[in-house]
Design a protein around this motif. Structure first.
Motif, short mmCIF file in Angstrom:
data_model
loop_
_atom_site.label_atom_id
_atom_site.label_comp_id
_atom_site.label_asym_id
_atom_site.label_seq_id
_atom_site.Cartn_x
_atom_site.Cartn_y
_atom_site.Cartn_z
N ALA A 71 0.84 -1.19 0.00
CA ALA A 71 0.00 0.00 0.00
C ALA A 71 0.88 1.25 0.00
N ILE A 72 0.28 2.35 -0.42
CA ILE A 72 1.00 3.63 -0.42
C ILE A 72 1.35 4.02 1.01
N SER A 73 2.56 4.51 1.19
CA SER A 73 3.00 4.93 2.52
C SER A 73 3.68 6.30 2.41
N GLU A 74 3.49 7.11 3.45
CA GLU A 74 4.10 8.42 3.52
C GLU A 74 5.14 8.44 4.63
N HIS A 75 6.22 9.17 4.39
CA HIS A 75 7.32 9.23 5.34
C HIS A 75 7.78 10.68 5.49
N HIS A 76 8.01 11.10 6.74
CA HIS A 76 8.54 12.42 7.03
C HIS A 76 9.89 12.24 7.70
N VAL A 77 10.93 12.67 7.02
CA VAL A 77 12.28 12.60 7.57
C VAL A 77 12.89 14.00 7.48
N HIS A 106 9.45 15.14 2.77
CA HIS A 106 8.15 14.47 2.81
C HIS A 106 8.08 13.56 1.60
N LEU A 107 8.03 12.26 1.85
CA LEU A 107 8.14 11.28 0.78
C LEU A 107 6.91 10.40 0.77
N VAL A 108 6.41 10.11 -0.43
CA VAL A 108 5.33 9.15 -0.60
C VAL A 108 5.84 8.02 -1.48
N SER A 109 5.64 6.79 -1.03
CA SER A 109 6.16 5.61 -1.72
C SER A 109 5.01 4.76 -2.21
N TRP A 166 5.44 -8.38 -7.69
CA TRP A 166 5.95 -7.18 -7.06
C TRP A 166 7.29 -6.84 -7.70
N GLN A 167 7.42 -5.60 -8.18
CA GLN A 167 8.61 -5.22 -8.93
C GLN A 167 9.50 -4.23 -8.18
N GLY A 168 8.94 -3.46 -7.27
CA GLY A 168 9.74 -2.44 -6.57
C GLY A 168 8.83 -1.36 -6.05
N VAL A 169 9.36 -0.14 -5.96
CA VAL A 169 8.58 0.99 -5.48
C VAL A 169 8.84 2.19 -6.38
N MET A 170 7.94 3.18 -6.26
CA MET A 170 8.09 4.43 -7.02
C MET A 170 7.85 5.60 -6.05
N PRO A 171 8.91 6.06 -5.38
CA PRO A 171 8.73 7.16 -4.42
C PRO A 171 8.76 8.53 -5.12
N PHE A 172 7.97 9.46 -4.57
CA PHE A 172 7.96 10.86 -5.00
C PHE A 172 8.10 11.74 -3.77
N GLN A 173 8.76 12.87 -3.96
CA GLN A 173 8.81 13.86 -2.91
C GLN A 173 7.58 14.76 -3.00
N ILE A 174 7.00 15.10 -1.84
CA ILE A 174 5.89 16.04 -1.77
C ILE A 174 6.47 17.43 -1.56
N LEU A 230 -1.68 7.78 -8.68
CA LEU A 230 -0.36 7.17 -8.50
C LEU A 230 -0.47 5.65 -8.43
N GLN A 231 -1.50 5.14 -7.77
CA GLN A 231 -1.68 3.69 -7.72
C GLN A 231 -1.93 3.12 -9.12
N THR A 232 -2.76 3.82 -9.90
CA THR A 232 -3.02 3.36 -11.27
C THR A 232 -1.75 3.39 -12.10
N LEU A 233 -1.00 4.49 -12.01
CA LEU A 233 0.26 4.59 -12.76
C LEU A 233 1.24 3.52 -12.32
#
Length: 498
Positions: A222-228, A232-235, A244-252, A266-269
């Motif tokens: 599932a999509i997860s958000e991270h604050h470091v 601000h990152l969404v994966s 399962w192939q990997g992940v596609m993170p974007f910065q917010i 993003l889930q569809t893409l």
């Protein structure tokens, strides 16, 4: 009175004559009085009729003015206001009206127009909002269509993924993104494509680590958000086609939050990208199988023809050597021995070539196969050969693996035969730009003066394989003594155009 034909009485005639003028005068006076009275009455009647006529005229004029003021003018104002409202001018209003029916109609008209104005303004706002929503939805549909077209109509390449990332960042107002591929058994992911400069990408991955996107246990679903810190990152997990192939993170971007519609897009893409990656892997596996099947056919042909011919020649040379020993001159024995050595060398190289051609895809990963090759060379040479692999999960194509493996085998054979070394090292590493660097070095006697540039058969093979990889091959000497071979090339990977 009795009638008589007797002559008039003279007395009566005189009296009549005397009384007639007075009587006539009296009659005249009476007639004159009647005439004056009649004239007076007529005059009075004239004044009365004139007064009545003037009053009627004044009353009519008053009624007309009243109708004009209280009926016709308000009616015209109402008509003009209605026409203005008909033309969309909802600011039209009727001024306060007298307290009558038309006034009530005017007040009702003003209330109606006010209500229509509110409804129309709300309708305009809703229409504008719906228009913006439709335009936004249209842009998102165009984004999905462009992405699906890119990923399905062409071979998947890093350039296509980069175009997709740029398109997504602009359409969804996101920060830089990365496509990271990783198999479940791998410890680290490989950044396949990113809009970040490589230095910034490396620093970001080094500071955050793969675990922030991939987690420490099972692959994310599932999509997860991270604050470091300020990041601000969404994966988004890349899951498609049941794999399962990997992940596609974007910065917010600063000040923004991830909206529900953005997460859905993003889930569809991510599903499209994961499916494309899975298809690319399957295509590469089919290509790899075809290559190995072709090479297996070549290996069988070589074994059935050339290998048997060389075996036959080895036997014949051994018989020739046995028959010539009693009476052969030293020169002839040296020639036969050199021929025997050459045949043995050719036969061994052919066996190694057949072994290379018979590699089984899908059972032994390239890194494990390389470890096996180095261990075999270590056994043959009798000294330690170090192996350092830092491929960072970069996947090579089937042809790349075969040519690289064959080049390493040839280099290790040269070390075994010619280097007179007691130590050797094989280093293979790759960076996120798909640049692969191979270094093979030993502490032996180094290169003869003309060997690297001459016509040595093994070095010629290595040059040909480096040329196939479109790489740069160098032969030089280590500062501490010994030979060194370096090869640098850009890997196509399973996601680059062949």
């Amino acid at each position: 009175m009795p009638t008589s034909n007797a002559p008039p009485d003279p007395v009566n005639q005189r009296w009549l004559a005397q009384a007639l003028p007075a009587f006539t005068t009296l009659i005249d006076r009476v007639a004159h009085g009647l005439e004056q009275d009649l004239e007076s009455r007529i005059q009075t009647l004239r004044w009365v009729l004139g007064t009545l006529l003037l009053g009627a005229l004044l009353l009519t004029l008053s009624i007309i003015l009243h109708l004009q003021r209280d009926f016709f003018i308000p009616l015209k104002v109402l008509l003009r206001s209605a026409q203005a409202v008909q033309n969309g001018q909802f600011s039209a209003r009727i001024s306060p009206q007298p307290n009558n029916e038309l006034g009530e109609v005017g007040n009702a008209f003003n209330a109606m127009v006010e209500r229509l104005s509110v409804l129309y303004e709300g309708l305009e706002q809703r229409v504008a909002e719906k228009t913006r929503e439709l335009q936004h939805s249209n842009h998102l549909l165009q984004l999905l269509y462009r992405t699906a077209t890119r990923l399905t109509e062409q071979d998947l390449t890093q350039e296509i993924l980069l175009e997709m990332l740029v398109d997504v960042e602009r359409a969804l107002d996101l920060g830089p993104g990365i496509v990271c591929v990783r198999r479940e058994e791998d410890s680290r992911a490989y950044p396949l494509a990113t809009t970040l400069p490589e230095i910034e990408r490396a620093a970001l991955c080094e500071s955050l680590g793969c675990s922030i996107c991939f987690g420490a246990g099972r692959p994310p679903t599932a999509i997860s958000e991270h604050h470091v810190g300020e990041i601000h990152l969404v994966s988004i997990p890349l899951t498609g086609g049941g794999q399962w192939q990997g992940v596609m993170p974007f910065q917010i971007l600063a000040g923004n939050t991830l909206q529900t519609w953005q997460a859905q897009i993003l889930q569809t893409l991510a599903g499209h990208v994961a499916t494309a990656l899975a298809n690319a892997r399957r295509t590469e596996e089919r290509h790899r199988l075809a290559v190995y099947e072709e090479r297996a056919v070549i290996a069988r042909e070589l074994h059935d023809s050339l290998a048997q011919s060389l075996s036959y020649l080895k036997i014949q040379v051994s018989l020739l050597q046995t028959r010539l020993e009693p009476k052969a001159t030293p020169e002839l024995q040296a020639t036969v021995e050199e021929l025997k050595t050459g045949l043995n060398s050719a036969y061994r190289e052919l066996r190694e070539l057949l072994t290379t051609f018979r590699l089984t895809p899908g059972q032994t990963p390239f890194t494990e196969e390389l470890t096996s090759v180095v261990q075999e060379a270590r056994r043959r040479c009798g000294f330690d050969i170090l192996l350092e692999q830092r491929m960072n999960n970069l996947e090579l194509g089937a042809n790349e693996e075969i040519h690289l493996m064959r080049l390493i085998r040839e280099a290790l054979i040269n070390i075994e035969r010619h280097a007179k070394a007691t130590w050797a090292r094989v280093t293979l590493e790759a960076n996120s730009l798909r640049q692969v660097e191979l270094c093979i070095e030993d502490n032996g006697q180094g290169w003869p003066a003309t060997t690297p540039s001459g016509g040595h058969f093994g070095l010629t093979i290595m040059r040909e394989r480096a040329a196939f990889l479109k790489g740069v091959l160098n032969f030089d000497t280590r500062p501490a003594g010994g030979a060194r071979i370096t090869l640098t090339f850009i890997a196509l990977t399973p996601y680059a155009a062949h």
